[in-house]
Design a protein around this motif. Structure first.
Motif, PDB file in Angstrom:
ATOM      1  N   SER A  24      -7.208  -2.807  26.193  1.00  0.00           N
ATOM      2  CA  SER A  24      -7.343  -2.376  27.583  1.00  0.00           C
ATOM      3  C   SER A  24      -8.796  -2.234  28.030  1.00  0.00           C
ATOM      4  CB  SER A  24      -6.562  -1.080  27.826  1.00  0.00           C
ATOM      5  OG  SER A  24      -6.734  -0.139  26.804  1.00  0.00           O
ATOM      6  N   CYS A  25      -9.740  -1.981  27.112  1.00  0.00           N
ATOM      7  CA  CYS A  25     -11.139  -1.897  27.537  1.00  0.00           C
ATOM      8  C   CYS A  25     -11.717  -3.266  27.870  1.00  0.00           C
ATOM      9  CB  CYS A  25     -11.992  -1.205  26.469  1.00  0.00           C
ATOM     10  SG  CYS A  25     -11.953  -1.967  24.840  1.00  0.00           S
ATOM     11  N   TYR A  26     -10.959  -4.335  27.591  1.00  0.00           N
ATOM     12  CA  TYR A  26     -11.335  -5.689  28.006  1.00  0.00           C
ATOM     13  C   TYR A  26     -10.353  -6.246  29.043  1.00  0.00           C
ATOM     14  CZ  TYR A  26     -15.076  -6.277  24.564  1.00  0.00           C
ATOM     15  OH  TYR A  26     -16.258  -6.172  23.846  1.00  0.00           O
ATOM     16  N   GLY A  27      -9.562  -5.371  29.650  1.00  0.00           N
ATOM     17  CA  GLY A  27      -8.760  -5.794  30.787  1.00  0.00           C
ATOM     18  C   GLY A  27      -7.259  -5.806  30.620  1.00  0.00           C
ATOM     19  N   GLN A  28      -6.739  -5.502  29.424  1.00  0.00           N
ATOM     20  CA  GLN A  28      -5.286  -5.499  29.241  1.00  0.00           C
ATOM     21  C   GLN A  28      -4.642  -4.447  30.148  1.00  0.00           C
ATOM     22  OE1 GLN A  28      -1.773  -6.395  28.749  1.00  0.00           O
ATOM     23  NE2 GLN A  28      -3.166  -7.605  27.477  1.00  0.00           N
ATOM     24  N   GLN A  29      -3.614  -4.839  30.887  1.00  0.00           N
ATOM     25  CA  GLN A  29      -2.999  -3.931  31.858  1.00  0.00           C
ATOM     26  C   GLN A  29      -1.547  -3.596  31.555  1.00  0.00           C
ATOM     27  OE1 GLN A  29      -3.653  -5.656  35.755  1.00  0.00           O
ATOM     28  NE2 GLN A  29      -5.859  -5.283  35.681  1.00  0.00           N
ATOM     29  N   LYS A  30      -0.931  -4.282  30.603  1.00  0.00           N
ATOM     30  CA  LYS A  30       0.491  -4.054  30.336  1.00  0.00           C
ATOM     31  C   LYS A  30       0.738  -3.035  29.228  1.00  0.00           C
ATOM     32  CE  LYS A  30       2.671  -8.180  32.241  1.00  0.00           C
ATOM     33  NZ  LYS A  30       1.562  -8.678  33.066  1.00  0.00           N
ATOM     34  N   PHE A  31      -0.317  -2.668  28.511  1.00  0.00           N
ATOM     35  CA  PHE A  31      -0.245  -1.566  27.536  1.00  0.00           C
ATOM     36  C   PHE A  31      -1.657  -1.060  27.313  1.00  0.00           C
ATOM     37  CE2 PHE A  31      -0.326  -5.569  25.169  1.00  0.00           C
ATOM     38  CZ  PHE A  31      -1.459  -5.409  24.374  1.00  0.00           C
TER      39      PHE A  31
ATOM     40  N   GLY B 288      -7.860 -13.033  28.669  1.00  0.00           N
ATOM     41  CA  GLY B 288      -8.741 -12.354  29.611  1.00  0.00           C
ATOM     42  C   GLY B 288      -9.178 -13.189  30.787  1.00  0.00           C
ATOM     43  N   GLY B 289      -8.372 -14.170  31.159  1.00  0.00           N
ATOM     44  CA  GLY B 289      -8.714 -15.024  32.277  1.00  0.00           C
ATOM     45  C   GLY B 289      -9.500 -16.255  31.897  1.00  0.00           C
TER      46      GLY B 289
END
Length: 482
Positions: A48-55, A323-324
């Motif tokens: 999540s500190c690199y953008g994960q939004q689902k957990f 991450g895109g």
């Protein structure tokens, strides 16, 4: 090459060259331990500190908050064994002794050379205890690449990365001893191997708390297969996501527990649970260091060996695991080789973020400078000036990557420019692509025909970076050489 340090770092009261001798002499600054955590096939966007939004990954996020988060760090290459070989040898994949995943019967992969200069020997020569717990894949049991013959005092885990595909395997290795796991025989689910490996790593910290240590933690998670124990972690994610069951290799399949991936009815929930479990492991390592009073003089690194995988029911697009960025594991696009990289060194590395470009092969010279050691041959540069804020930080002229499979792939990055070569093993049938990562980080717009001089320049870099090795032929003329 231009680089921008978004948050500056500083060092409080130490010399420019942080050596084993000078640090040992400073009572207030004990010799730092090193805990190097490397996840397996964890994408840039899988925490999540690199953008994960689902957990969420709260423990890894806390490391990012307490240390330096790199946004432009590269793995060794785009699959496990050669990427790790770049890490431990300090050489990029055009020079490294292992450049692909090559199986060795009856168990294991191609071996690192005997007496190879490695990060493990750097620490051994500096008086550190060395331990590795997890997936090896750099030399079968008893070979010259066996962990115990590469400067590692204690190894526990999977020697063979193919067998590491199965989390309920029937055996692990503790140094030269094969450790049987009878509860996993005949398709049993008695021991989740990652839990056992993790507990042995915590024991290593306990047993070496009174001496400096280098702890290498190449966890298998989240590499397929997708499976976790039936405990509170999977319950946390079950029912949160839409699911498409994956049919894999179960009992009766020839590859069952020999590398084949199991079926999974809830691949999304299981994938999230696996990474959350990894995050719990990270938190327990930090807690152990704090419990023993070691955290303040321990360097912790967290990273991944390459981009996200698509095997065993994994769905990197659903989780935006890259991450895109474009590409996945086995690609030399950014999604296959750009990885999360976090460094924590309390009292030395200031909290913040940097876009400084670095790579796995920088670890060797960095650790050598840290311990006062010497490196004879490396493609890397020491990151100590960046980490400590003292001295002038050298920068790379360029980065080079190659991949043996899928027709052969190469990539070179110099500054904002990146040249990719596909089908490198097919001579005139190969294809080049050119991207400007500053303007186009997702590598969507091929600029090959617009900048012929830049293409020529980067082709020259690509040609000089690759050195022929008969064990790892890449180019068409090499593959036809006797």
């Amino acid at each position: 090459m231009n680089s921008k340090i978004i948050v500056p770092v500083c060092l409080f009261g130490t010399a420019n060259l942080v050596s084993f001798t000078t640090m040992a002499a400073e009572k207030e600054k004990p010799i730092p331990n090193i805990v190097f955590i490397i996840a397996d096939d964890l994408g840039y966007g899988d925490v999540s500190c690199y953008g994960q939004q689902k957990f969420e990954t709260p423990n890894i996020d806390r490391l990012a908050q307490e240390g330096m988060r790199f946004t432009q760090c590269y793995s060794g290459t785009t699959v496990s064994a050669p990427s790790r070989a770049c890490l431990v040898s300090g050489l990029h994949s055009g020079h490294a002794p292992i450049r692909g995943n090559k199986e060795v019967e009856p168990e294991g992969q191609a071996a690192l050379p005997a007496n190879m200069e490695s990060i493990f020997r750097i620490f051994k020569n500096a008086g550190y205890a060395t331990g590795a717990f997890g997936k090896w894949g750099l030399g079968s049991p008893g070979s010259v690449g066996d962990p115990n013959r590469q400067g590692i005092d204690e190894f526990f885990g999977f020697n063979c990365q193919l067998l590491a595909h199965n989390y309920y395997a029937d055996h692990l290795w503790h140094n030269q001893e094969r450790v049987e796991l009878p509860g996993n025989n005949d398709g049993g689910f008695g021991v989740y191997t990652q839990d056992t490996i993790h507990q042995m790593a915590l024991r290593f910290i306990d047993e070496n708390q009174d001496k400096p240590f280098f702890l290498f933690l190449p966890y298998v998670i989240p590499h397929a297969e997708l499976i976790v124990p039936e405990d509170s972690i999977i319950q946390k994610f079950r029912g949160l996501y839409p699911e498409t069951p994956y049919k894999g290799c179960d009992e009766g399949c020839a590859a069952f527990r020999k590398g084949g991936y199991c079926s999974q009815t809830e691949p999304h929930a299981t994938f999230a649970a696996m990474i959350y479990r990894l995050d719990v492991y990270v938190g327990q390592v930090v807690d152990k260091l704090k419990e023993l009073g070691l955290y303040e003089h321990t360097i912790i690194v967290f990273t991944s060996d390459n981009g996200p995988h698509k095997e065993g029911g994994a769905d990197p697009d659903f989780f935006n695991s890259n991450g895109g960025f474009r590409g996945y594991k086995r690609d030399v696009y950014e999604g296959g080789i750009r990885v999360p990289f976090i460094t924590v060194w309390p009292g030395v590395v200031e909290q913040g973020e940097t876009d400084f470009m670095c790579s796995f092969w920088d670890m060797m010279p960095t650790f050598a400078e840290l311990t006062g050691g010497k490196v004879k041959a490396t493609d890397g540069i020491s990151l100590m000036p960046l980490l400590t804020g003292k001295g002038k930080q050298q920068e790379h002229d360029y980065f080079y990557f190659e991949f043996q499979e899928l027709g052969g792939r190469q990539a070179v990055r110099q500054g904002d420019w990146k040249l990719i070569r596909l089908n490198a093993s097919k001579g005139e049938a190969s294809k080049y692509e050119l991207y400007n990562l500053a303007a186009d980080p997702s590598e969507k717009t091929d600029l090959l025909t617009k900048y012929p001089r830049k293409v020529k320049e980067l082709k020259k870099r690509m040609e000089e970076a690759h050195v022929y090795d008969p064990e790892w032929p890449l180019l068409e003329n090499e593959r036809t050489t006797d």
